[in-house]
Structures are given as structure tokens and as C-alpha cells.
Design a protein around this motif. Structure first.
Motif, PDB file in Angstrom:
ATOM      1  N   PRO A 115       0.826  -1.211   0.000  1.00  0.00           N
ATOM      2  CA  PRO A 115       0.000   0.000   0.000  1.00  0.00           C
ATOM      3  C   PRO A 115       0.864   1.267   0.000  1.00  0.00           C
ATOM      4  CG  PRO A 115      -0.715  -1.544   1.695  1.00  0.00           C
ATOM      5  CD  PRO A 115       0.616  -2.032   1.201  1.00  0.00           C
ATOM      6  N   VAL A 116       0.340   2.311  -0.630  1.00  0.00           N
ATOM      7  CA  VAL A 116       1.009   3.611  -0.651  1.00  0.00           C
ATOM      8  C   VAL A 116       0.218   4.569   0.235  1.00  0.00           C
ATOM      9  CG1 VAL A 116       1.696   5.574  -2.081  1.00  0.00           C
ATOM     10  CG2 VAL A 116       1.904   3.235  -2.976  1.00  0.00           C
ATOM     11  N   ASP A 121      -9.755   3.492  -4.753  1.00  0.00           N
ATOM     12  CA  ASP A 121     -10.847   2.531  -4.647  1.00  0.00           C
ATOM     13  C   ASP A 121     -10.591   1.352  -5.594  1.00  0.00           C
ATOM     14  OD1 ASP A 121     -13.675   1.691  -6.047  1.00  0.00           O
ATOM     15  OD2 ASP A 121     -13.895   2.023  -3.886  1.00  0.00           O
ATOM     16  N   PRO A 122     -10.598   0.119  -5.084  1.00  0.00           N
ATOM     17  CA  PRO A 122     -10.260  -1.038  -5.922  1.00  0.00           C
ATOM     18  C   PRO A 122     -11.148  -1.196  -7.152  1.00  0.00           C
ATOM     19  CG  PRO A 122     -10.232  -1.643  -3.598  1.00  0.00           C
ATOM     20  CD  PRO A 122     -10.819  -0.264  -3.677  1.00  0.00           C
ATOM     21  N   GLU A 123     -12.447  -0.975  -6.996  1.00  0.00           N
ATOM     22  CA  GLU A 123     -13.345  -1.154  -8.140  1.00  0.00           C
ATOM     23  C   GLU A 123     -13.099  -0.109  -9.215  1.00  0.00           C
ATOM     24  OE1 GLU A 123     -17.394  -1.405  -6.928  1.00  0.00           O
ATOM     25  OE2 GLU A 123     -17.101  -3.204  -5.711  1.00  0.00           O
ATOM     26  N   LYS A 124     -12.868   1.130  -8.796  1.00  0.00           N
ATOM     27  CA  LYS A 124     -12.613   2.182  -9.780  1.00  0.00           C
ATOM     28  C   LYS A 124     -11.259   1.988 -10.449  1.00  0.00           C
ATOM     29  CE  LYS A 124     -15.664   5.603  -7.693  1.00  0.00           C
ATOM     30  NZ  LYS A 124     -15.780   6.928  -7.027  1.00  0.00           N
ATOM     31  N   ARG A 125     -10.261   1.548  -9.670  1.00  0.00           N
ATOM     32  CA  ARG A 125      -8.963   1.256 -10.273  1.00  0.00           C
ATOM     33  C   ARG A 125      -9.089   0.131 -11.303  1.00  0.00           C
ATOM     34  NH1 ARG A 125      -5.435  -0.973  -6.865  1.00  0.00           N
ATOM     35  NH2 ARG A 125      -6.745  -1.042  -5.002  1.00  0.00           N
ATOM     36  N   PRO A 170      -1.571   0.287  -6.774  1.00  0.00           N
ATOM     37  CA  PRO A 170      -2.242   0.791  -5.569  1.00  0.00           C
ATOM     38  C   PRO A 170      -2.862   2.176  -5.703  1.00  0.00           C
ATOM     39  CG  PRO A 170      -0.149  -0.228  -5.002  1.00  0.00           C
ATOM     40  CD  PRO A 170      -0.201  -0.176  -6.488  1.00  0.00           C
ATOM     41  N   VAL A 171      -2.193   3.080  -6.437  1.00  0.00           N
ATOM     42  CA  VAL A 171      -2.692   4.447  -6.567  1.00  0.00           C
ATOM     43  C   VAL A 171      -2.593   4.876  -8.028  1.00  0.00           C
ATOM     44  CG1 VAL A 171      -2.367   6.861  -5.900  1.00  0.00           C
ATOM     45  CG2 VAL A 171      -1.967   5.051  -4.219  1.00  0.00           C
ATOM     46  N   LEU A 172      -3.668   5.432  -8.543  1.00  0.00           N
ATOM     47  CA  LEU A 172      -3.676   6.014  -9.882  1.00  0.00           C
ATOM     48  C   LEU A 172      -3.894   7.518  -9.732  1.00  0.00           C
ATOM     49  CD1 LEU A 172      -5.907   3.434 -11.820  1.00  0.00           C
ATOM     50  CD2 LEU A 172      -3.412   3.438 -11.526  1.00  0.00           C
ATOM     51  N   VAL A 173      -3.006   8.304 -10.317  1.00  0.00           N
ATOM     52  CA  VAL A 173      -3.090   9.761 -10.220  1.00  0.00           C
ATOM     53  C   VAL A 173      -3.336  10.326 -11.616  1.00  0.00           C
ATOM     54  CG1 VAL A 173      -1.863  11.883  -9.605  1.00  0.00           C
ATOM     55  CG2 VAL A 173      -1.575   9.815  -8.210  1.00  0.00           C
TER      56      VAL A 173
END
Length: 214
Positions: free
Chosen positions: A27-28, A59-63, A116-119
């Protein structure tokens, strides 16, 4: 704030697009992402208007949904005739490097939704002008790159990707982005595996430098 022991030149020359070495399990912390964006906001923007917005998706679903759009875009890109010329160079020296790039593009295409993170840095504008848009995008792209540099300094890897823009409308609808806000780039962000980064092969300066005239 803890940063790596890098000189400014080391930071600038070893911030690479990271695809296969993104740690998909670790996790970040959001606070770390916020630090990077705070630094990015010091970048220049046209007339100091600062019409930028930053989407951070954890959010896992949105990612996963964004990852599926990206997977489709990558598949279409790699399947197009133009991609072969861009990725698989006839230049004997560059061919092995470009083959590795093609392989890593495909790899990330299958795993974007697991990062883990999309920016997504965005720019707010009433309309996109016809013709040269360099001045417009110049108000967000330096900040996006500053984010990548700040992430690298904190032990995070990023990848500069834009293929998702083929599905910008669908992703904007998914995330509730207003119609006058436009996505600039997608920056998957994660800790990276391994600890070695070095300057990438580039064209010799004298082949591309023009002084006073072409």
C-alpha cells in the motif's frame, strides 16, 4: 518527510517510467501522495491561473475499471500498424531497448488496475482550442512531471501514460469529472522493486542540438 539521498542531477536523470517493477502489493500512504502533489503545485502555470485538479484513485473497483479501459487502449495500440514502427525500431542499437519497452507496455496494460494508486492530473478549461495547444497543456504537464520527481525522491515509482485518453469520456463519467475538466496524463504510483535506476540511453546531444539556426 524522508527523501532518498539523491543529488538534483541524479533525481533528474534517474526518474524513469516504471512498469514491470511497480510493487502491486504494498500500500502507498495517502499522505505520501499528498506530499508529492503539494510539491507539484509549485510548478509553473500559464498566467499563474492554477486551473489544475488532481484525481487520486485508490478505490479497488474504480482502479479496476480504469485498468480495463487502459488494457483495451494498450491492446488496440499494440495491435495497430503504427505501433510497430514506434516500438520496434529498425535501428540495430535501439531495437533491443524498444523491444523491452513494448514488452513492459504490454505488462502494465494487463496490470494497471492492480496498481495501488492512480493519479490523473487534470486541467480546467471551457474548451480545447483548435491548432497548437502547447500553451494550454503547458499549465499542467510541468506539474505532472514534478509529481513524478517528488515520488521518485520518496521511493515511489511512476509511469507516464496517456493511452487511457482514448476512453477519457468513459473514465470521466466513472469518476464524475465535470465537462470542462480534461485529463492530461495517467500516473500509476507504487513502491518499486529493486533499488537501481540509471540514466536511460538517449540520442547524442550533437545530433539534436541546433544553435542559432537548424
Amino acid at each position: 518527510m524522508t527523501t532518498l539521498d539523491l543529488t538534483p542531477d541524479e533525481l533528474l536523470t534517474t526518474t524513469r517510467t516504471v512498469r514491470k517493477r511497480l510493487d502491486l502489493e504494498r500500500p502507498v500512504p495517502m499522505e505520501l501522495v499528498r506530499e508529492c502533489i503539494e510539491i507539484a503545485l509549485q510548478a509553473p502555470s500559464g498566467s499563474n491561473r492554477q486551473t489544475w485538479h488532481w484525481l487520486v484513485i485508490t478505490d479497488p473497483e474504480k482502479r479496476a475499471a480504469i485498468g480495463e479501459y487502459y488494457r483495451r487502449a494498450v491492446a488496440e495500440y499494440l495491435g495497430s500498424s503504427g505501433a510497430a514502427g514506434k516500438l520496434y525500431s529498425d535501428d540495430a542499437e535501439r531495437a533491443p531497448v524498444q523491444q523491452r519497452v513494448g514488452s513492459s507496455v504490454e505488462y502494465l496494460g494487463e496490470r494497471m488496475g492492480q496498481v495501488p494508486v492512480l493519479v490523473i492530473p487534470c486541467l480546467q478549461t471551457k474548451s480545447l482550442p483548435a491548432g497548437n495547444q502547447a500553451g494550454l497543456w503547458g499549465s499542467i504537464l510541468p506539474a505532472a512531471w514534478s509529481y513524478c520527481l517528488a515520488a521518485r525522491a520518496r521511493g515511489l515509482g511512476t509511469a507516464w501514460t496517456t493511452l487511457h485518453l482514448k476512453y477519457e469520456k468513459e473514465i470521466s463519467a466513472l469518476l464524475g469529472v465535470p465537462e470542462d475538466v480534461h485529463q492530461a496524463v495517467l500516473l500509476p504510483t507504487a513502491y518499486y522493486t529493486g533499488d537501481r535506476f540509471k540514466p536511460a540511453p538517449r540520442q547524442p546531444l550533437d545530433q539534436i542540438l541546433h544553435v542559432d539556426a537548424w
